[in-house]
Enzyme design. Structure first.
Site, PDB file in Angstrom:
ATOM      1  N   ARG A 147       0.850  -1.191   0.000  1.00 16.79           N
ATOM      2  CA  ARG A 147       0.000   0.000   0.000  1.00 16.79           C
ATOM      3  C   ARG A 147       0.883   1.236   0.000  1.00 16.79           C
ATOM      4  O   ARG A 147       1.771   1.366   0.844  1.00 16.79           O
ATOM      5  CB  ARG A 147      -0.909   0.012   1.233  1.00 16.79           C
ATOM      6  N   TYR A 159      -2.735  11.411   5.817  1.00 14.13           N
ATOM      7  CA  TYR A 159      -3.054  10.121   6.423  1.00 14.13           C
ATOM      8  C   TYR A 159      -2.119   9.022   5.907  1.00 14.13           C
ATOM      9  O   TYR A 159      -1.902   8.885   4.711  1.00 14.13           O
ATOM     10  CB  TYR A 159      -4.504   9.701   6.126  1.00 14.13           C
ATOM     11  N   ASP A 212      -5.062   3.883   0.088  1.00 17.09           N
ATOM     12  CA  ASP A 212      -6.154   4.144   1.023  1.00 17.09           C
ATOM     13  C   ASP A 212      -6.552   5.617   0.945  1.00 17.09           C
ATOM     14  O   ASP A 212      -5.766   6.506   1.280  1.00 17.09           O
ATOM     15  CB  ASP A 212      -5.701   3.788   2.449  1.00 17.09           C
ATOM     16  N   HIS A 214      -9.206   6.738   2.643  1.00 24.00           N
ATOM     17  CA  HIS A 214      -9.720   6.972   3.997  1.00 24.00           C
ATOM     18  C   HIS A 214     -10.959   7.866   4.002  1.00 24.00           C
ATOM     19  O   HIS A 214     -11.122   8.760   4.847  1.00 24.00           O
ATOM     20  CB  HIS A 214      -8.630   7.542   4.901  1.00 24.00           C
ATOM     21  N   GLU A 238      -8.890   1.750  -1.403  1.00 23.02           N
ATOM     22  CA  GLU A 238      -9.547   1.443  -0.134  1.00 23.02           C
ATOM     23  C   GLU A 238     -10.325   2.656   0.397  1.00 23.02           C
ATOM     24  O   GLU A 238      -9.848   3.788   0.322  1.00 23.02           O
ATOM     25  CB  GLU A 238      -8.478   1.035   0.884  1.00 23.02           C
ATOM     26  N   GLU A 264     -13.760  -1.677   6.824  1.00 26.16           N
ATOM     27  CA  GLU A 264     -13.115  -1.732   8.138  1.00 26.16           C
ATOM     28  C   GLU A 264     -14.007  -1.157   9.233  1.00 26.16           C
ATOM     29  O   GLU A 264     -13.808  -1.461  10.406  1.00 26.16           O
ATOM     30  CB  GLU A 264     -11.766  -1.019   8.109  1.00 26.16           C
ATOM     31  N   ARG A 285     -13.427  -5.560   4.002  1.00 24.31           N
ATOM     32  CA  ARG A 285     -12.301  -5.399   4.916  1.00 24.31           C
ATOM     33  C   ARG A 285     -12.693  -5.458   6.393  1.00 24.31           C
ATOM     34  O   ARG A 285     -11.986  -4.960   7.267  1.00 24.31           O
ATOM     35  CB  ARG A 285     -11.585  -4.070   4.626  1.00 24.31           C
ATOM     36  N   GLU A 341      -4.103  -7.122   5.450  1.00 25.16           N
ATOM     37  CA  GLU A 341      -3.300  -5.962   5.858  1.00 25.16           C
ATOM     38  C   GLU A 341      -2.360  -6.375   6.980  1.00 25.16           C
ATOM     39  O   GLU A 341      -2.757  -7.068   7.912  1.00 25.16           O
ATOM     40  CB  GLU A 341      -4.218  -4.830   6.317  1.00 25.16           C
ATOM     41  N   TRP A 405     -11.866  11.948   8.617  1.00 27.20           N
ATOM     42  CA  TRP A 405     -10.494  11.530   8.840  1.00 27.20           C
ATOM     43  C   TRP A 405     -10.305  10.114   8.316  1.00 27.20           C
ATOM     44  O   TRP A 405      -9.320   9.814   7.674  1.00 27.20           O
ATOM     45  CB  TRP A 405     -10.132  11.563  10.335  1.00 27.20           C
TER      46      TRP A 405
END
Length: 405
Positions: A147, A159, A212, A214, A238, A264, A285, A341, A405
Site C-alpha cells: 500500500r 493520512y 487508502d 480513507h 480502499e 473496516e 475489509r 493488511e 479523517w
C-alpha cells in the site's frame, strides 16, 4: 463445560488494547480482542456491566447461541461498542473450543484453503522519492502487495504518512484531545496519480499496489481518481467514500474499473450486504474485533463468495495480536480470501504482553499449528503498561470545515 469467570484487561504497550479472558470450570481459558480505538473504556463498561453477568454459568461450547443471545437479546443491536464486545467474547470462545479439541481454529472452520496468508505492507513517505525508496526495500523483503501513501506537497502530513510519528499520544502532546489534520481534495487529486505513475515506471507491474483514500472523497471525485489510476492497475482503492450511502459506490463502479475495497468500519454483515450483492466492491475489509468475531466473519466470507467478493481484513496497529491471529485462522480457511493488511509483528513492548508464533516469508504469513488461536497474554507484563486516554485524529478542510479523517 461452563463459563466460570470473564476478566477484562486494559493496557497500553504503545497503543491501548482491551483484552477479554474467558475461564471455564475445566480450567481452559480463551482470549479475545475488544479494542475500539479512542473509545476503549466504553467497551469495557459494556462488557462489565451488561455482557459478562449474562454469560457466567453458560455452556462455553454454544458459540452460535451465545452470539445470537448477545446480539438479538440486547434489542439495541449493532454499533461499534456492542459489536467489539461481542467480537471479543466470540474470539475467546473459539479459542476455548480449539484448545479443548486440541486443534487450531482454522481446522474447526473447515481446514486450510492455502499454504500461507498473503499480506500487504504499508509504505509511505514525505515525498515520492521517499516512498519509492521504501517500496524498493519492501520488495526486497519479499512483499508482493504494498500500500502506497505519500505526503501531499505543501501540506503538513497526510493520512498514512506519519510513520514512526504516528503515535497519537505524541501527536496530542500535553493535551489529550484529538489532533487535527488539514486536507485539500484538489491538491490530493492533482498529486496521487503521479505517485503511482512513478512507482510503475521504476518497479513495473509485477508488484501489486493499493492505496487508502480513507473516505476523503465524494463518489464522483473517487470515480475520477479511479479513472486516472486505471493505467497503473491497482489491486484496490480502499475506503474511497463513506459507506453510509451504498449508492455512492454505484457511482464509482459505473465510472472506473479500478477495484474497490471497503468495510473496516462495518459492524455486521448487514452493513456489507447491499454493497456486496450489487457488486459495488471487490474486497470486504471487516475485522473480527469490530465485526462481531470469527462467527460473523465466517458468515460474511460465505456471503461475499457468492458475488466474487474477497476478504481483505483490516489489520491496523490498534487491533491486538489476538485479532491478528483470529484473522490468520479465518484467512487460512476462507476460499475467497484475497489479502491481509499487515503492519509487522509489533514492538518489544507489545511482544512483552502478547506472545504468538507466526513468520513472514516471500510475502506470506505462516502460523504454527497450536490449539485454539495460538496466542497468549501476559497479565503481569500488562500491568507495566497502564491505559492512556487517547483519540483518533480529525480532519478539517482549508476553510475549517470538519471533514472525514
Amino acid at each position: 463445560m461452563k463459563i466460570k469467570d470473564i476478566k477484562v484487561f486494559v493496557c497500553c504497550p504503545g497503543r491501548n488494547f482491551v483484552t477479554v479472558k474467558i475461564i471455564t470450570d475445566h480450567g481452559v481459558f480463551g482470549l479475545g480482542d475488544a479494542t475500539l480505538n479512542g473509545r476503549e473504556l466504553a467497551v469495557v463498561a459494556y462488557l462489565e456491566e451488561h455482557v459478562i453477568p449474562c454469560l457466567i454459568g453458560r455452556d462455553a461450547h454454544q458459540i452460535e447461541d451465545i452470539w445470537q443471545y448477545l446480539f438479538k437479546g440486547a434489542y439495541w443491536q449493532n454499533g461499534a461498542v456492542s459489536m467489539a464486545a461481542i467480537g471479543a467474547i466470540d474470539m475467546a470462545l473459539w479459542d476455548v473450543k480449539g484448545k479443548v479439541a486440541n486443534l487450531p481454529v482454522y481446522q474447526l472452520l473447515g481446514g486450510k484453503s492455502r499454504r500461507g496468508i498473503t499480506v500487504y505492507a504499508h509504505v509511505n513517505g514525505e515525498s515520492i522519492e521517499d516512498v519509492l525508496n521504501h517500496l524498493g526495500k519492501a520488495i526486497k523483503e519479499g512483499y508482493k502487495v504494498v500500500r502506497l501513501q505519500c505526503t501531499i506537497p505543501g501540506t503538513e502530513g497526510t493520512y498514512g504518512t506519519l510513520g514512526g510519528k504516528k503515535n497519537y499520544y505524541e501527536l496530542q502532546g500535553n493535551r489529550p484531545l484529538p489532533p487535527e489534520h488539514p486536507w485539500s481534495t484538489n491538491q490530493y487529486l492533482n498529486f496521487i496519480p503521479e505517485l503511482f505513475k512513478r512507482a510503475r515506471e521504476k518497479f513495473g507491474y509485477d508488484i501489486e499496489l493499493c492505496h487508502d483514500i480513507h473516505s476523503r472523497l465524494t463518489p464522483i471525485e473517487a470515480a475520477q481518481l479511479g479513472k486516472m489510476l486505471e493505467p497503473y492497475r491497482l489491486k484496490f482503492l480502499e475506503d474511497a467514500v463513506t459507506y453510509d450511502n451504498p449508492e455512492g459506490y454505484k457511482v464509482i463502479r459505473n465510472h472506473t474499473t479500478t477495484p474497490v475495497a471497503l468495510g473496516e468500519k462495518f459492524n455486521t454483515i448487514w452493513d456489507a450486504k447491499p454493497l456486496i450483492e450489487n457488486q459495488y466492491i471487490d474486497f470486504v475489509r471487516t475485522a473480527a474485533t469490530h465485526g462481531g468475531g470469527i462467527t460473523s466473519l465466517k458468515k460474511l466470507a460465505d456471503f461475499a463468495s457468492l458475488y466474487h467478493v474477497r476478504l481483505a481484513p483490516h489489520g491496523a496497529p490498534d487491533l491486538s495480536p489476538i485479532c491478528f491471529m483470529a484473522h490468520m485462522h479465518v484467512d487460512l480457511w476462507a476460499p475467497n480470501f484475497g489479502v491481509q493488511e499487515f503492519i509487522g509483528f509489533g514492538t518489544p513492548e507489545l511482544n512483552d504482553v502478547f506472545s504468538f508464533s507466526a513468520k513472514f516469508k516471500d510475502g506470506e504469513i505462516y502460523i504454527k499449528d497450536k490449539p485454539g488461536l495460538g496466542v497468549d497474554f501476559n497479565e503481569e507484563a500488562a500491568k507495566q503498561y497502564p491505559y492512556k486516554r487517547s483519540y483518533l485524529p480529525v480532519t478539517r478542510l482549508n476553510d475549517g470545515t470538519l471533514w472525514n479523517w
